[in-house]
Design an enzyme around this catalytic site. Sequence first.
Site, mmCIF file in Angstrom:
data_model
loop_
_atom_site.group_PDB
_atom_site.id
_atom_site.type_symbol
_atom_site.label_atom_id
_atom_site.label_comp_id
_atom_site.label_asym_id
_atom_site.label_seq_id
_atom_site.Cartn_x
_atom_site.Cartn_y
_atom_site.Cartn_z
ATOM 1 N N ASP A 160 -17.706 11.897 -6.542
ATOM 2 C CA ASP A 160 -17.837 10.386 -6.453
ATOM 3 C C ASP A 160 -17.776 9.922 -4.827
ATOM 4 O OD1 ASP A 160 -17.973 7.660 -6.731
ATOM 5 O OD2 ASP A 160 -15.886 7.532 -7.700
ATOM 6 N N CYS A 224 -22.718 -8.254 -20.507
ATOM 7 C CA CYS A 224 -22.192 -8.663 -19.382
ATOM 8 C C CYS A 224 -21.860 -9.767 -18.974
ATOM 9 C CB CYS A 224 -22.964 -8.037 -18.139
ATOM 10 S SG CYS A 224 -22.451 -8.159 -16.649
ATOM 11 N N CYS A 267 -14.143 -2.964 -15.257
ATOM 12 C CA CYS A 267 -14.866 -3.546 -16.437
ATOM 13 C C CYS A 267 -15.381 -2.555 -17.217
ATOM 14 C CB CYS A 267 -15.795 -4.648 -15.899
ATOM 15 S SG CYS A 267 -16.422 -5.615 -17.192
ATOM 16 N N CYS A 274 -21.956 -0.371 -26.526
ATOM 17 C CA CYS A 274 -22.985 0.635 -26.562
ATOM 18 C C CYS A 274 -22.766 1.176 -27.809
ATOM 19 C CB CYS A 274 -23.006 1.377 -25.189
ATOM 20 S SG CYS A 274 -24.236 2.611 -25.526
HETATM 21 C C1 B12 Z 1 -21.526 2.704 -6.099
HETATM 22 C C2 B12 Z 1 -20.971 2.838 -7.286
HETATM 23 C C3 B12 Z 1 -20.587 1.658 -8.025
HETATM 24 C C4 B12 Z 1 -20.982 0.362 -7.909
HETATM 25 C C5 B12 Z 1 -22.502 0.210 -8.255
HETATM 26 C C6 B12 Z 1 -22.815 0.782 -9.606
HETATM 27 C C7 B12 Z 1 -24.037 1.175 -9.750
HETATM 28 N N1 B12 Z 1 -24.876 1.255 -10.992
HETATM 29 O O1 B12 Z 1 -24.838 1.565 -8.854
HETATM 30 C C8 B12 Z 1 -19.927 -0.210 -8.748
HETATM 31 C C9 B12 Z 1 -18.819 -0.775 -7.879
HETATM 32 C C10 B12 Z 1 -20.432 -1.768 -9.408
HETATM 33 C C11 B12 Z 1 -19.443 0.413 -9.792
HETATM 34 C C12 B12 Z 1 -19.173 0.461 -11.003
HETATM 35 C C13 B12 Z 1 -18.848 1.271 -11.927
HETATM 36 N N2 B12 Z 1 -18.776 2.585 -11.889
HETATM 37 CO CO1 B12 Z 1 -19.236 3.550 -10.365
HETATM 38 N N3 B12 Z 1 -20.233 4.452 -8.841
HETATM 39 C C14 B12 Z 1 -20.772 3.970 -7.877
HETATM 40 C C15 B12 Z 1 -21.268 5.291 -7.091
HETATM 41 C C16 B12 Z 1 -20.109 5.600 -6.035
HETATM 42 C C17 B12 Z 1 -22.572 5.320 -6.658
HETATM 43 C C18 B12 Z 1 -23.821 4.977 -7.473
HETATM 44 C C19 B12 Z 1 -25.032 4.753 -6.860
HETATM 45 O O2 B12 Z 1 -25.503 5.682 -6.423
HETATM 46 N N4 B12 Z 1 -25.695 3.637 -7.127
HETATM 47 C C20 B12 Z 1 -27.069 3.251 -6.462
HETATM 48 C C21 B12 Z 1 -27.992 2.690 -7.315
HETATM 49 C C22 B12 Z 1 -29.253 2.500 -6.744
HETATM 50 O O3 B12 Z 1 -28.228 3.450 -8.538
HETATM 51 P P1 B12 Z 1 -28.051 3.087 -9.814
HETATM 52 O O4 B12 Z 1 -27.795 1.567 -10.172
HETATM 53 O O5 B12 Z 1 -27.238 4.007 -10.746
HETATM 54 O O6 B12 Z 1 -29.732 3.090 -10.142
HETATM 55 C C23 B12 Z 1 -30.218 4.289 -10.763
HETATM 56 C C24 B12 Z 1 -30.883 3.978 -11.984
HETATM 57 O O7 B12 Z 1 -30.528 2.667 -12.781
HETATM 58 C C25 B12 Z 1 -32.271 4.028 -11.709
HETATM 59 N N5 B12 Z 1 -32.915 2.669 -11.620
HETATM 60 C C26 B12 Z 1 -32.598 1.807 -10.584
HETATM 61 N N6 B12 Z 1 -33.559 0.661 -10.713
HETATM 62 C C27 B12 Z 1 -34.580 1.048 -11.652
HETATM 63 C C28 B12 Z 1 -35.490 0.252 -12.041
HETATM 64 C C29 B12 Z 1 -36.275 0.986 -13.081
HETATM 65 C C30 B12 Z 1 -37.527 0.006 -13.460
HETATM 66 C C31 B12 Z 1 -35.971 2.057 -13.734
HETATM 67 C C32 B12 Z 1 -36.690 2.713 -14.620
HETATM 68 C C33 B12 Z 1 -34.818 2.697 -13.164
HETATM 69 C C34 B12 Z 1 -34.062 2.247 -12.340
HETATM 70 O O8 B12 Z 1 -32.631 4.802 -10.576
HETATM 71 C C35 B12 Z 1 -31.358 4.438 -9.917
HETATM 72 C C36 B12 Z 1 -31.037 6.012 -9.225
HETATM 73 O O9 B12 Z 1 -30.712 6.966 -9.976
HETATM 74 C C37 B12 Z 1 -21.104 6.387 -8.178
HETATM 75 C C38 B12 Z 1 -20.970 7.853 -7.636
HETATM 76 C C39 B12 Z 1 -21.828 8.725 -7.154
HETATM 77 N N7 B12 Z 1 -21.883 9.206 -6.123
HETATM 78 O O10 B12 Z 1 -23.069 8.757 -7.579
HETATM 79 C C40 B12 Z 1 -19.901 5.973 -9.181
HETATM 80 C C41 B12 Z 1 -20.295 6.122 -10.769
HETATM 81 C C42 B12 Z 1 -21.745 5.789 -11.050
HETATM 82 N N8 B12 Z 1 -19.426 4.972 -11.219
HETATM 83 C C43 B12 Z 1 -18.826 5.394 -12.415
HETATM 84 C C44 B12 Z 1 -18.137 4.507 -12.942
HETATM 85 C C45 B12 Z 1 -17.205 5.183 -14.152
HETATM 86 C C46 B12 Z 1 -18.307 3.122 -12.786
HETATM 87 C C47 B12 Z 1 -17.583 2.184 -13.847
HETATM 88 C C48 B12 Z 1 -17.804 2.347 -15.338
HETATM 89 C C49 B12 Z 1 -16.185 1.695 -13.546
HETATM 90 C C50 B12 Z 1 -15.566 0.620 -14.396
HETATM 91 N N9 B12 Z 1 -15.330 0.901 -15.482
HETATM 92 O O11 B12 Z 1 -15.234 -0.413 -13.794
HETATM 93 C C51 B12 Z 1 -18.586 0.920 -13.332
HETATM 94 C C52 B12 Z 1 -19.676 0.766 -14.218
HETATM 95 C C53 B12 Z 1 -20.594 -0.516 -13.800
HETATM 96 C C54 B12 Z 1 -21.953 -0.475 -14.189
HETATM 97 N N10 B12 Z 1 -22.707 -0.854 -15.328
HETATM 98 O O12 B12 Z 1 -22.925 0.600 -13.603
HETATM 99 C C55 B12 Z 1 -19.182 6.833 -12.875
HETATM 100 C C56 B12 Z 1 -20.149 6.725 -14.009
HETATM 101 C C57 B12 Z 1 -20.147 7.850 -14.872
HETATM 102 C C58 B12 Z 1 -21.119 7.797 -16.013
HETATM 103 N N11 B12 Z 1 -20.948 8.347 -17.121
HETATM 104 O O13 B12 Z 1 -22.222 7.286 -15.633
HETATM 105 C C59 B12 Z 1 -19.755 7.437 -11.339
HETATM 106 C C60 B12 Z 1 -20.795 8.397 -11.564
HETATM 107 C C61 B12 Z 1 -18.614 8.163 -10.713
HETATM 108 C C62 B12 Z 1 -18.243 9.306 -11.269
HETATM 109 N N12 B12 Z 1 -18.006 10.374 -10.585
HETATM 110 O O14 B12 Z 1 -17.940 9.777 -12.587
HETATM 111 N N13 B12 Z 1 -19.934 1.937 -9.497
HETATM 112 S S1 SF4 Z 2 -28.049 2.058 -25.927
HETATM 113 FE FE1 SF4 Z 2 -26.405 1.627 -24.606
HETATM 114 S S2 SF4 Z 2 -26.884 1.778 -22.570
HETATM 115 FE FE2 SF4 Z 2 -28.864 1.612 -23.832
HETATM 116 S S3 SF4 Z 2 -29.535 -0.587 -23.862
HETATM 117 FE FE3 SF4 Z 2 -28.134 -0.131 -25.675
HETATM 118 S S4 SF4 Z 2 -26.133 -0.745 -25.020
HETATM 119 FE FE4 SF4 Z 2 -27.368 -0.435 -23.203
HETATM 120 S S1 SF4 Z 3 -18.915 -3.272 -15.677
HETATM 121 FE FE1 SF4 Z 3 -18.815 -5.167 -16.519
HETATM 122 S S2 SF4 Z 3 -19.502 -6.802 -14.973
HETATM 123 FE FE2 SF4 Z 3 -20.235 -4.568 -14.257
HETATM 124 S S3 SF4 Z 3 -22.147 -4.603 -15.253
HETATM 125 FE FE3 SF4 Z 3 -21.080 -3.651 -16.780
HETATM 126 S S4 SF4 Z 3 -20.116 -5.561 -18.058
HETATM 127 FE FE4 SF4 Z 3 -21.156 -6.274 -16.265
#
Ligand code: B12
Ligand code: SF4
Ligand code: SF4
Length: 387
Positions: A160, A224, A267, A274
């Site tokens: 992370d 959400c 959250c 899911c």
């Molecule tokens: C910043 C961060 C957050 C931020 C932003 C989340 C996010 N989605 O980016 C916040 C604070 C919101 C957050 C929340 C949570 N997080 Co967090 N977070 C991180 C962190 C540090 C970086 C993630 C990152 O690089 N984001 C940047 C964006 C660009 O990435 P992305 O949204 O994932 O986008 C990817 C895809 O969605 C795709 N994509 C993006 N746009 C598009 C568009 C199209 C058309 C397509 C096809 C694909 C695509 O490509 C992107 C790159 O791979 C990682 C640890 C790490 N070093 O990776 C943990 C991590 C992702 N988090 C984690 C967790 C557990 C959570 C929470 C569940 C915690 C909670 N219960 O509150 C929530 C989940 C929220 C959610 N729905 O994602 C875990 C996830 C484990 C898993 N099973 O996936 C991680 C991996 C930490 C860990 N080491 O375990 N997190």
């Molecule tokens: S399978 Fe899970 S992650 Fe995929 S769209 Fe349904 S609820 Fe979201």
């Molecule tokens: S963690 Fe909660 S607020 Fe964030 S995307 Fe998932 S449902 Fe929405």
Amino acid sequence: MTDPRPKHSVGNPEKRQGRDAGHPIDLRAAKLELAARARALGFTKLGVASIDIPEDEQHLLRWLDEGFHGEMAYMRRHGTLRSRPAELVPGTVRVISVRMDYWPSGARDASEVLGDRALGYVSRYALGRDYHKIMRRALAQLAEGLAGEMGPFGYRVCVDSAPVLEKALARNGGLGWIGKHTNLLARDAGSWFFLGEILTDLPLPLDTAASPHCGSCEACIPACPTGAIVAPYRLDARRCISYLTIEHHSAIPVELRPALGNRIYGCDDCQLVCPWNKFARTATHPDFKVRHGLDAPRLAELFTWTAAEFDARMRGSAIYRIGYERWSRNIAVALGNAAASESGQGLEEARAALHARKEDASALVREHVEWALGRYLEPGPMGQPIS
Ligand code: B12
Ligand code: SF4
Ligand code: SF4
């Protein structure tokens, strides 16, 4: 935040076994050894990926351009370092990803807690001890064990905190696919797991990337509470409750406060709905067991904690990282939202808890308390003013 630890290169050369053409370590044997050691350390799966993730880099850059990272300045600062592991640790050619289940057995039912406004909801990943330390220790043991058995190699462990696109690399290592809610999930494990990695200079055999299985499902998007999943796979962190309660340092935007409900740390809603989480497993690591009754704490009671009590109780938990002020800010919002409770039970207790901190030393907390008390002056659930 970058990993301050140095890149390691350890091991006993005399214990090296086997040889792959051109490499002093038998790479196939090393991978089998790694998988066996990972299981013994409590990881449920291990996979190996190359370091090339150009499409994910494009998604990352777009995400940053749109400002979706909000106050997480480190996300912008690290930029493409996150998608280029060899720039983070020169010499890296493979990323070994692991997952570890965290859903705690015996915790109070999540939907029951979410439905009771007198209680606070803490994300299920944070009910026990801080996963960073647990995972990091186990990953270090994994790498050191392999080096001891097979011979020295270069590596760095990450959980992370290092700038690495963990989900994309884990997907390519076969650990699961990125769902529409943007978490990684797998058919045999759902999504209640953490990820960790070892960046290494060992050219281990590659795994096949996991294929996606969301299909036509979109359940997480309307689930959400704040509309943070603006499109499939695209999360505007600025709206995400996890971001607002953990990463965001300043005031929570007023228009989003009611939607936080009683969520005081993180959250889980998008994962709770899911369908693949039917296949999730519970945590086996004892440190993920619920501590301090955090699975269903009474908000009014939490709000009486002093800073010293917060420190004493939350040290060793991921919650400790946000500090007393943000913790209090979050609870104030949840206590305010209790005013809209259907049952009306516990309202007096909630309001009294808020009153007691009207003159809090923190301006941030005072402002949130004031907002929360204001909610008790709005028309109540039965159309009656509650005052
Ligand atoms: C910043 C961060 C957050 C931020 C932003 C989340 C996010 N989605 O980016 C916040 C604070 C919101 C957050 C929340 C949570 N997080 Co967090 N977070 C991180 C962190 C540090 C970086 C993630 C990152 O690089 N984001 C940047 C964006 C660009 O990435 P992305 O949204 O994932 O986008 C990817 C895809 O969605 C795709 N994509 C993006 N746009 C598009 C568009 C199209 C058309 C397509 C096809 C694909 C695509 O490509 C992107 C790159 O791979 C990682 C640890 C790490 N070093 O990776 C943990 C991590 C992702 N988090 C984690 C967790 C557990 C959570 C929470 C569940 C915690 C909670 N219960 O509150 C929530 C989940 C929220 C959610 N729905 O994602 C875990 C996830 C484990 C898993 N099973 O996936 C991680 C991996 C930490 C860990 N080491 O375990 N997190
Ligand atoms: S399978 Fe899970 S992650 Fe995929 S769209 Fe349904 S609820 Fe979201
Ligand atoms: S963690 Fe909660 S607020 Fe964030 S995307 Fe998932 S449902 Fe929405």
